[in-house]
Design a protein around this motif. Sequence first.
Motif, mmCIF file in Angstrom:
data_model
loop_
_atom_site.group_PDB
_atom_site.id
_atom_site.type_symbol
_atom_site.label_atom_id
_atom_site.label_comp_id
_atom_site.label_asym_id
_atom_site.label_seq_id
_atom_site.Cartn_x
_atom_site.Cartn_y
_atom_site.Cartn_z
ATOM 1 N N MET A 8 16.017 44.105 35.129
ATOM 2 C CA MET A 8 17.369 44.587 34.885
ATOM 3 C C MET A 8 18.305 44.167 36.010
ATOM 4 O O MET A 8 17.910 44.082 37.175
ATOM 5 N N LEU A 9 19.556 43.864 35.638
ATOM 6 C CA LEU A 9 20.621 43.562 36.580
ATOM 7 C C LEU A 9 21.795 44.494 36.312
ATOM 8 O O LEU A 9 22.057 44.850 35.155
ATOM 9 N N PHE A 10 22.508 44.848 37.377
ATOM 10 C CA PHE A 10 23.649 45.755 37.252
ATOM 11 C C PHE A 10 24.886 45.035 37.791
ATOM 12 O O PHE A 10 24.966 44.728 38.989
ATOM 13 N N ARG A 11 25.830 44.748 36.899
ATOM 14 C CA ARG A 11 27.072 44.069 37.291
ATOM 15 C C ARG A 11 28.137 45.127 37.602
ATOM 16 O O ARG A 11 28.445 45.966 36.756
ATOM 17 N N PRO A 12 28.712 45.100 38.813
ATOM 18 C CA PRO A 12 29.679 46.137 39.180
ATOM 19 C C PRO A 12 31.031 45.945 38.502
ATOM 20 O O PRO A 12 31.491 44.820 38.312
ATOM 21 N N VAL A 13 31.659 47.057 38.151
ATOM 22 C CA VAL A 13 33.024 47.074 37.620
ATOM 23 C C VAL A 13 33.847 47.950 38.554
ATOM 24 O O VAL A 13 33.511 49.122 38.771
ATOM 25 N N TYR A 14 34.923 47.391 39.124
ATOM 26 C CA TYR A 14 35.719 48.101 40.119
ATOM 27 C C TYR A 14 37.091 48.476 39.571
ATOM 28 O O TYR A 14 37.646 47.789 38.711
ATOM 29 N N SER A 15 37.630 49.558 40.100
ATOM 30 C CA SER A 15 38.980 49.978 39.760
ATOM 31 C C SER A 15 39.972 49.167 40.590
ATOM 32 O O SER A 15 39.789 48.984 41.800
ATOM 33 N N LEU A 16 41.025 48.676 39.942
ATOM 34 C CA LEU A 16 42.063 47.959 40.678
ATOM 35 C C LEU A 16 43.026 48.912 41.368
ATOM 36 O O LEU A 16 43.783 48.497 42.246
ATOM 37 N N ASP A 17 43.009 50.180 40.951
ATOM 38 C CA ASP A 17 43.926 51.155 41.551
ATOM 39 C C ASP A 17 43.486 51.544 42.963
ATOM 40 O O ASP A 17 44.260 51.478 43.914
ATOM 41 N N ASP A 18 42.202 51.955 43.091
ATOM 42 C CA ASP A 18 41.737 52.406 44.404
ATOM 43 C C ASP A 18 40.533 51.622 44.918
ATOM 44 O O ASP A 18 40.009 51.917 45.994
ATOM 45 N N GLY A 19 40.075 50.605 44.154
ATOM 46 C CA GLY A 19 38.968 49.768 44.596
ATOM 47 C C GLY A 19 37.604 50.399 44.453
ATOM 48 O O GLY A 19 36.600 49.820 44.889
ATOM 49 N N ALA A 20 37.495 51.568 43.826
ATOM 50 C CA ALA A 20 36.210 52.264 43.719
ATOM 51 C C ALA A 20 35.323 51.616 42.656
ATOM 52 O O ALA A 20 35.803 51.065 41.662
ATOM 53 N N LEU A 21 34.006 51.704 42.875
ATOM 54 C CA LEU A 21 33.028 51.266 41.884
ATOM 55 C C LEU A 21 33.014 52.293 40.753
ATOM 56 O O LEU A 21 32.599 53.441 40.957
#
Length: 678
Positions: A451-464
Amino acid sequence: MSRILVVDDTVEARHLLRTILVHAGHDIVEAANGAEALQTLRENPFDLVISDGLMPVMDGFRLCIELRRDPATSTVPFILYTASFTDPDDAQLASTMGADAYLLKPADPSEILAVVNEMLNRSGPRKKRPLPNDRLVEAFESYSDRMEQKLDEKVADLSAMRILRDSYHSLLDNLPVYILTLDLDGRPDFTNATARTFAGVDEPAALLDHIHPEDRDKVTAFIESLLADPHPMQMSLMASGRDGAYRVFEVTGRPYDSPSGDRLGYILAAEDITRREQQKELLLHAAEYDPLTDLPTRHVFDRRFDEILRNVGKGARCALLFIDSDDLRGINDRYGFDVGDATIANIAHAIVDAVRPGDLVARLCATEFVVLAEDLGWKQANELSDAVKEAVAHAPLVPAAPEMRIGVNISINVIPEVDISAPVPAGDERAGSAPDSDSRVRDALQGVPDMLFRPVYSLDDGALTRCSVRYAYSVDDRMISGEELALGAARHGIARRMGTRIIELALVQVHATGIACSVPLSLANMLDAMIFERAELAADSAAIDATKLLFEVPDCDAEGIRPPVSWLSAARRSPIGLVHVCGDLSTLRDDRTQTGASDEIALPVTEVVDAHGEIRPTAAAAIARWRETGITITVTDIDDRAALDVLRTAGITRVSGDALSPAASSPDQLPRTLPGEE
């Protein structure tokens, strides 16, 4: 907007000037020679004339003289635009005859527009200036001398070109390819000896009569395209020889020029590819059909099965009958391989005779066969299985022992009504057993994937904000994923079980890290409304908030999948979110995404940002609509951080891509904030 008359004997030159001037906002009228232009000028007013120098019927110099002689046209600005008269004396001659400007071809568009604007923007009324007789006589004398000199040069050039064409034709005559040349107007003017011998004709135009009637319009269009846009192009056609038999040719067309760059004509070179096409057909048949039984191979079966899977949402369904026999294993040892091969071929024929017309019977390997029967449910599939068993059991299949009877084992699966717990037909204890050759695939798909986990980040505060889960299985020392994985799971009837296992593994990571995970759904899960209830129960048993789990589904139209109403209803009721994954913005329909169940839409960056780094207009409009309805937009596959500022301006909420942070084998290995962002 000014009205301009463009005069040139070549279509290409007129088209180029028209394009430049129309783009600048002018109204353009064309004429092919000076006489045609003169008639047009006497019938309609114009603000400017741009004329070539050397033209048939009436050239540009004579046109300029005639305009200046006529008081009605003597004030019209005149630009001489020529490639034939390039001496400084020619510019002086043009001025003497009344030309206002003199340009040499080819001029840069900016230079052309600058001169045109200068002519059109001259302040004050323009005085009439018909040429006086003394200047007219002087101009005619200079004009006559220069034209005589230019015509002598043209005659010499034409003679040289004719000699050059003849030498080219002599060379082409001895080439072992089929050659037809065309003149500047696209008329056949030469065929080489190879083509004449093949067709049995001497006249170049007669060669076209040997083209297959179905290809003649295609050839006409090909020649017209070659003349309109001279560059190398290819086509295939069929043509008959002197014996009347048709052969297949691959034709390459291209312009050919003299060493000085003058266009001599066009050449069509043809290669006989009949044998190559025949070999291609044989190779294709060998690749897709088993040489022993002449049945389709696994490749053909996989392709057809994939088509059915893609159309399940539109009502398609099928039954799969996997057929094998242990009774064949001793035949090779007892009677030899020839008898064994003949027995396998006879079994194949018996199966084909037993199934319905149109059912696909394929040989997977060795003694294993599969029947793909469309539009059958469980009852009809069992009836078809009984018919196959009956046909095989009563047929004389072994040439060396016609009295010997062979039984077969048949496993049944129905798509989309997959039920791996279906009862085994009476009298067949091994009906549910998988073929030996596929057992490793089946066993692997029931194990633990990579399994691989691709991160998705918020553009508002940069949080994962979440991880997008990707997975693959190791089978025979190679990894399978995507479409191949989906087909393998469906074929073995374990797609739903495998989907549930992936969800459980994702929930383990959610529990350990507190990071939300999105899991891609397989086709079987897209048709199973219970997937939501099972996932919620799994989350509840692990004490995990179900909102931390999301399902990734392909855009309905893009994949040809339409979930049933029960599935959509379950999606609306469930706390589990949906991420619509779309590869092509043009296929994503609002009536699919705005069902009340959609929480997020994921688009690749190439569908949002163009090659110039700007937001595509269609994407901007769609983003605005989705934001109004509360849908989150995620842009994926970002390979350049420079896109982030543009995406923020467009209102994008979340981002993902290797340029931001690559995937990891565990969410714990991912940065919790967007790297590089302050």
